[in-house]
Design an enzyme around this catalytic site. Structure first.
Site, short mmCIF file in Angstrom:
data_model
loop_
_atom_site.label_atom_id
_atom_site.label_comp_id
_atom_site.label_asym_id
_atom_site.label_seq_id
_atom_site.Cartn_x
_atom_site.Cartn_y
_atom_site.Cartn_z
N ASP A 11 3.72 13.55 0.53
CA ASP A 11 4.66 13.74 -0.58
C ASP A 11 4.85 15.24 -0.76
O ASP A 11 3.88 15.97 -1.03
CB ASP A 11 4.10 13.14 -1.86
CG ASP A 11 4.05 11.62 -1.82
OD1 ASP A 11 4.72 11.03 -0.96
OD2 ASP A 11 3.33 11.02 -2.63
N ASP A 130 10.17 0.12 -3.20
CA ASP A 130 9.07 0.33 -4.12
C ASP A 130 9.05 -0.86 -5.08
O ASP A 130 9.92 -0.99 -5.94
CB ASP A 130 9.26 1.63 -4.91
CG ASP A 130 9.20 2.86 -4.01
OD1 ASP A 130 8.67 2.76 -2.89
OD2 ASP A 130 9.69 3.92 -4.43
#
Length: 289
Positions: A11, A130
């Site tokens: 990330d 997600d």
């Protein structure tokens, strides 16, 4: 049988690697290019960069990271975060990535996936899903069947209706809805039906993250992973919750995923890629050593 893949995920925020729990409480985990080199040397099968603060203004940061990584790293590289146009995809591919991961833009405009696949090929279009478990039939709150197109409404993640471990089983549902905007909003869409639609429109792969499990190191959501894997024919990357070698095994074998993604356990050197692959091989899971 095709080898199962081990994929570290970085990330990236403002040019640095960060890691949090359920997309919040971020802490620094190093330089992305140096992390990429390390994983390449360790034998990772692929690498994913997620630009978690992507915007048009900051796009140059991730492009620079991708270019520097591609100069020294030769495993496949996927980049996601803030991709809104075909030009965004072109810029990332030109910078050196092999695949792009798309979430929010696909939900806003599902046919963006078909246009992208037609332009660049399905092999480089990854749809990120997600997913979050739902604890009540959303029609109770909305007056509509939340699996239908009519109920595609944004809701924030903090109402009690969207928390807790149990999912409903009404209407043949999987019990998962879709998260967008980096985990800040939900779309009231059946995650399994969404995966099937995205495959139909040209997606070449799924990165399937359980928001309930992300960063917890409690293990993948095996039911979610298995349900999606059994309903599509393209590869599924299990994501969210890896904390042990056994979790990787469970995601691949019980979850029927084609690859497992992990972040914390690799970034903070709790486990190595080599250890993971040797463990999986000892359990008769085909991997590339």
């Amino acid at each position: 049988m095709l080898a199962k893949r081990i994929i570290p995920c970085l990330d990236v925020k403002d040019g640095r690697v960060v890691k949090g729990v359920s997309f919040v409480n971020l802490r620094d985990a190093g330089d992305p290019v140096e992390n990429a080199k390390f994983y390449d040397e360790q034998g990772a099968d692929e690498l994913i960069f997620l630009d978690i603060t992507a915007s048009h203004e900051k796009r140059k940061i991730i492009l620079d990271v991708v270019e520097k990584t591609a100069e020294d790293v030769f495993m496949p590289l996927t980049v996601g975060g803030g991709i809104k146009t075909l030009d965004d995809i072109r810029a990332l591919l030109n910078a050196g990535c092999d695949k792009v991961s798309i979430n929010t833009t696909a939900v806003k405009d599902p046919f963006f996936i078909s246009r992208a696949a037609e332009k660049f090929g399905s092999q480089c279009i990854v749809v990120a899903i997600d997913a979050k478990r739902i604890t009540q039939n959303m029609s109770d709150a909305t007056g509509e069947d939340w699996f239908g197109d009519a109920s595609m409404k944004d809701v924030m993640l903090n109402p009690p209706a969207l928390s807790g471990p149990q999912a409903p089983r009404g209407n043949g549902s999987s019990g998962w809805a879709i998260s967008t905007h980096g985990g800040r909003k939900m779309k009231l869409i059946n995650a399994v039906a969404w995966a099937k639609k995205m495959e139909e429109l040209g997606a070449g792969e799924f990165m399937l993250t359980s928001m309930d499990k992300d960063g917890t190191k409690d293990g993948y959501d095996i039911e979610l992973t298995r349900t999606v894997s059994e309903n599509v024919s393209i590869p599924v990357i299990a994501s969210g919750g890896a904390g042990t070698l056994e979790h990787l095994y469970e995601g691949l074998v019980h979850g029927k995923a084609d690859a497992v993604l992990a972040a914390s356990i690799f970034h903070f050197r709790e486990l190595s890629i080599r250890e993971a692959k040797e463990y999986l091989k000892s359990k008769s899971v085909p991997v590339r050593l």
